[in-house]
Design a protein around this motif. Sequence first.
Motif, short mmCIF file in Angstrom:
data_model
loop_
_atom_site.label_atom_id
_atom_site.label_comp_id
_atom_site.label_asym_id
_atom_site.label_seq_id
_atom_site.Cartn_x
_atom_site.Cartn_y
_atom_site.Cartn_z
N ARG A 1 1.04 -1.23 0.18
CA ARG A 1 -0.08 -0.04 -0.09
C ARG A 1 0.96 1.22 0.02
O ARG A 1 1.77 1.21 0.91
N GLY A 2 0.70 2.20 -0.90
CA GLY A 2 1.26 3.36 -0.94
C GLY A 2 2.74 3.19 -1.12
O GLY A 2 3.40 2.54 -2.20
N ASP A 3 3.49 3.68 -0.03
CA ASP A 3 5.29 3.72 -0.25
C ASP A 3 5.66 2.66 0.58
O ASP A 3 6.88 2.86 0.98
N TYR B 1 -7.65 2.49 5.60
CA TYR B 1 -7.87 1.65 6.63
C TYR B 1 -7.05 0.26 6.49
O TYR B 1 -6.63 0.03 5.17
N MET B 2 -6.78 -0.50 7.59
CA MET B 2 -6.41 -1.60 7.67
C MET B 2 -7.43 -2.52 8.37
O MET B 2 -7.57 -2.10 9.41
N VAL B 3 -7.60 -3.89 7.92
CA VAL B 3 -8.41 -4.82 8.54
C VAL B 3 -7.95 -6.13 8.70
O VAL B 3 -7.08 -6.77 8.00
N LEU B 4 -7.57 -6.43 10.28
CA LEU B 4 -6.78 -7.57 10.75
C LEU B 4 -7.71 -8.49 10.99
O LEU B 4 -8.69 -8.36 11.90
N SER B 5 -7.53 -9.72 10.55
CA SER B 5 -8.27 -11.05 10.97
C SER B 5 -7.39 -11.67 12.22
O SER B 5 -6.27 -12.17 11.82
N GLU B 6 -8.11 -11.55 13.38
CA GLU B 6 -7.32 -12.24 14.40
C GLU B 6 -8.22 -13.55 15.03
O GLU B 6 -9.37 -13.60 14.71
N ARG B 7 -7.41 -14.10 15.91
CA ARG B 7 -8.34 -15.43 16.51
C ARG B 7 -7.77 -15.14 18.09
O ARG B 7 -6.68 -15.31 18.39
N LYS B 8 -9.00 -15.34 18.97
CA LYS B 8 -8.63 -15.18 20.29
C LYS B 8 -9.68 -16.08 21.07
O LYS B 8 -10.83 -16.18 20.55
N SER C 1 -5.97 4.22 9.54
CA SER C 1 -4.72 4.32 9.35
C SER C 1 -4.21 5.85 9.20
O SER C 1 -3.18 6.42 9.46
N LEU C 2 -5.28 6.79 9.20
CA LEU C 2 -4.87 8.20 9.23
C LEU C 2 -5.20 8.72 10.78
O LEU C 2 -4.08 9.57 11.39
N SER C 3 -6.30 8.31 11.43
CA SER C 3 -6.28 8.57 12.87
C SER C 3 -5.64 7.83 14.06
O SER C 3 -5.24 8.15 14.99
N GLY C 4 -5.31 6.53 13.47
CA GLY C 4 -4.94 5.39 14.52
C GLY C 4 -6.10 4.93 15.40
O GLY C 4 -5.76 3.94 16.12
N GLN C 5 -7.24 5.46 15.08
CA GLN C 5 -8.31 4.92 15.92
C GLN C 5 -8.66 3.57 15.48
O GLN C 5 -8.59 3.20 14.23
N GLU C 6 -8.93 2.83 16.46
CA GLU C 6 -9.41 1.32 16.06
C GLU C 6 -10.39 0.78 16.92
O GLU C 6 -10.99 1.26 17.96
N HIS C 7 -11.29 -0.55 16.36
CA HIS C 7 -12.26 -0.84 17.16
C HIS C 7 -12.51 -2.32 16.49
O HIS C 7 -11.99 -2.85 15.48
#
Length: 709
Positions: free
Chosen positions: A304-306, A355-362, A373-379
């Motif tokens: 993505r990008g650079d 944006y970045m979407v991560l697939s995780e397992r817990k 990716s601009l604000s750093g906020q996540e949910h």
Amino acid sequence: MKAFTIPLLAAAALAACNNAEKKQEKMNVKPPVAEKIRHEFPAIHGDVRTDDYYWLNQRENPKVIAYLTAENKYTDTMLSPVKEFREKLYDELKGRIKEKDESVPYFSNGYVYYTRFEEGKEYPIYCRKKGSESAPEEVMLNVNDLAKGYAYYNVAGMSVSPDNKLVAYGVDTVSRRKYTIYFKNLETGELLPDIIANTTGGSTWANDNKTLFYTRKNDSTLRSESISKHILGTEPKTDKVVFFEKDDTYNTWVYKTKSRKYIVIGSSATLSSEYRILDADNPEGVFKIFHPREKDMLYDIDHRGDKFYVITNQDAKNFRLMETPLDKTGKENWKEVIAHRTDVLLEGMELFSNYMVLSERKNGLSQLRIINSLSGQEHYLDFGEPAYVAYVSTNPEMDSKQLRYGYTSLTTPNSTFDYNMDTKEKQLKKQQEVLGGYDPKNYVTERLFATATDGTKVPISLVYKKGFEKNGKQPLLLYGYGSYGASMDPYFNSNRISLLDRGFAYAIAHIRGGQEMGRQWYEDGKMFKKKNTFTDFIDCAEFLIKEKYTTKEHLYAMGGSAGGLLMGAVINMRPDLWRGIIAAVPFVDVMTTMLDASIPLTTGEYDEWGNPNNKDSYEYMKSYSPYDNVAPKAYPNMLVTTGLHDSQVQYFEPAKWVAKLREMKTGDNLLLLETNMDAGHGGASGRFKALKDVALQYAFLFYLEGISK
């Protein structure tokens, strides 16, 4: 169709089982007996193995075909009391499928793409519309027309050129997963003369619209061993090999980054990976190694990008996320973005412009983590069920704020959502329509934990119909796999309704060898810890009996491929625990296969099972290999299925296993072998033909339970 009530089933089950056995006696049908021809393998580590049924690996031998045909006939005869019921089951399964159906459209490079099915037709029709869903339909491929005259037909790897004028696609008509690539002009409808045989089916276009990169297979081992470059209009036999994977424990493949900027060649073994990159605008260029392969180091990349983004297990058992500049891709330049966590497995990433979407397992459950990716906020997205599956679906456009994702559970049909990552609004685009009045409120799903022999807590996902009594008298089907780090998620399957409505509970044992509980869960179920997989499954079964979900007299188990090895191992270890076993395309002759490097997939699996050329691996594998440990025991009722053209688990493994079980087993329990003479590892092609296999499996279970309607 009126289902059995639970009390009636409980009261009648034992008597019905006895009736089924009496019917078998009345038939007085003798099973096929395979000829014994002694074959002695060369000594290894001072040990000499013999195999009286080794001759069954001669696929073209008329005697072999005659034996498999006789086994099929025997299966039909022994299940003849439920022949009509089996046919009704097929109609019942088919009756839940919406025959005229259509996928949720997605937008890619100026076109809206979707797949539709027509009533009564087996195969998909691949379509698109220019610009919007209101535009005229263009049929790219009608597989129903292409499949005419073939017993098996599968299309894979459809790839549209960047200028949207051509489509490349792979075709397999044997079910050996050896695909021939064809090209179609989407403007004129004509097929181009370029035809490329012996591939994986998939292909990747360079941005010049005339150069195609694809993967070739080894003729005998079927290993994906090289990447070639084809230029339209040239003779395929002159195609240049741009990469050849010399290490026969590795496989290779090729793809384009989501940004459409890079062609990427991937190469991996079980525990190590390596990538090469090339500017997609320069197909005549030379691929550059992203980072050289290292022992026990896995990594995946996207752009993505650079920056390139890297998911890796370097110093991170459960993986972490890194980033690196475009011109400095070696790991010494990687900068950490998401740190390693001991309780969370990082499984994948989906990149968007902002944006970045991560697939995780817990705790064994999938999660989707949204990062701005601009604000750093996540949910995280909230799903609200005790056991479910959530996954990133088709998202081909970088510059989008919509995440397309899928959701399902043991009671919730497959659902497709669009989620606005800015506003956090989600929209259900489509939920699988289950015909026949299915109501999820009539079913209950649970998440349980069994305690393994060594104290480990093993998750179990369970579903049953309301009214199921936990009195220890109900039938239960326990499913397991436990290999390759593959997680067996609790997804919806409309076929299971036929089990649940007749009083069965259905359970998935999330045993070690999968990756449900993190990377360590996988490592604790492979190589010299493989037996944890088998004992976990047995411990789950005993837990379900202890908690009165079922009893030994009504407990059934099922597994396929490596899950078939699981079935073979647990019946050798605890033959008394099961009323019946279904082993689909089972990998059971571990020693012979893993000692023969010419057999497909063998060399790439040394890191999973071990290399038997090493004495310690040889002795450990031999101690659990199902075929090598068949003994005079009262094995449970068994249905074993295979495909003559199977490229992953060769048909002769289950065929030999059944022959040896017939010779050795004690008692009168059923032992049935069903070989699909037109299919391979994945079974029949087409959306309805495959249901015949399911109807056979369910008829077998219902026959043993005395359920006849």
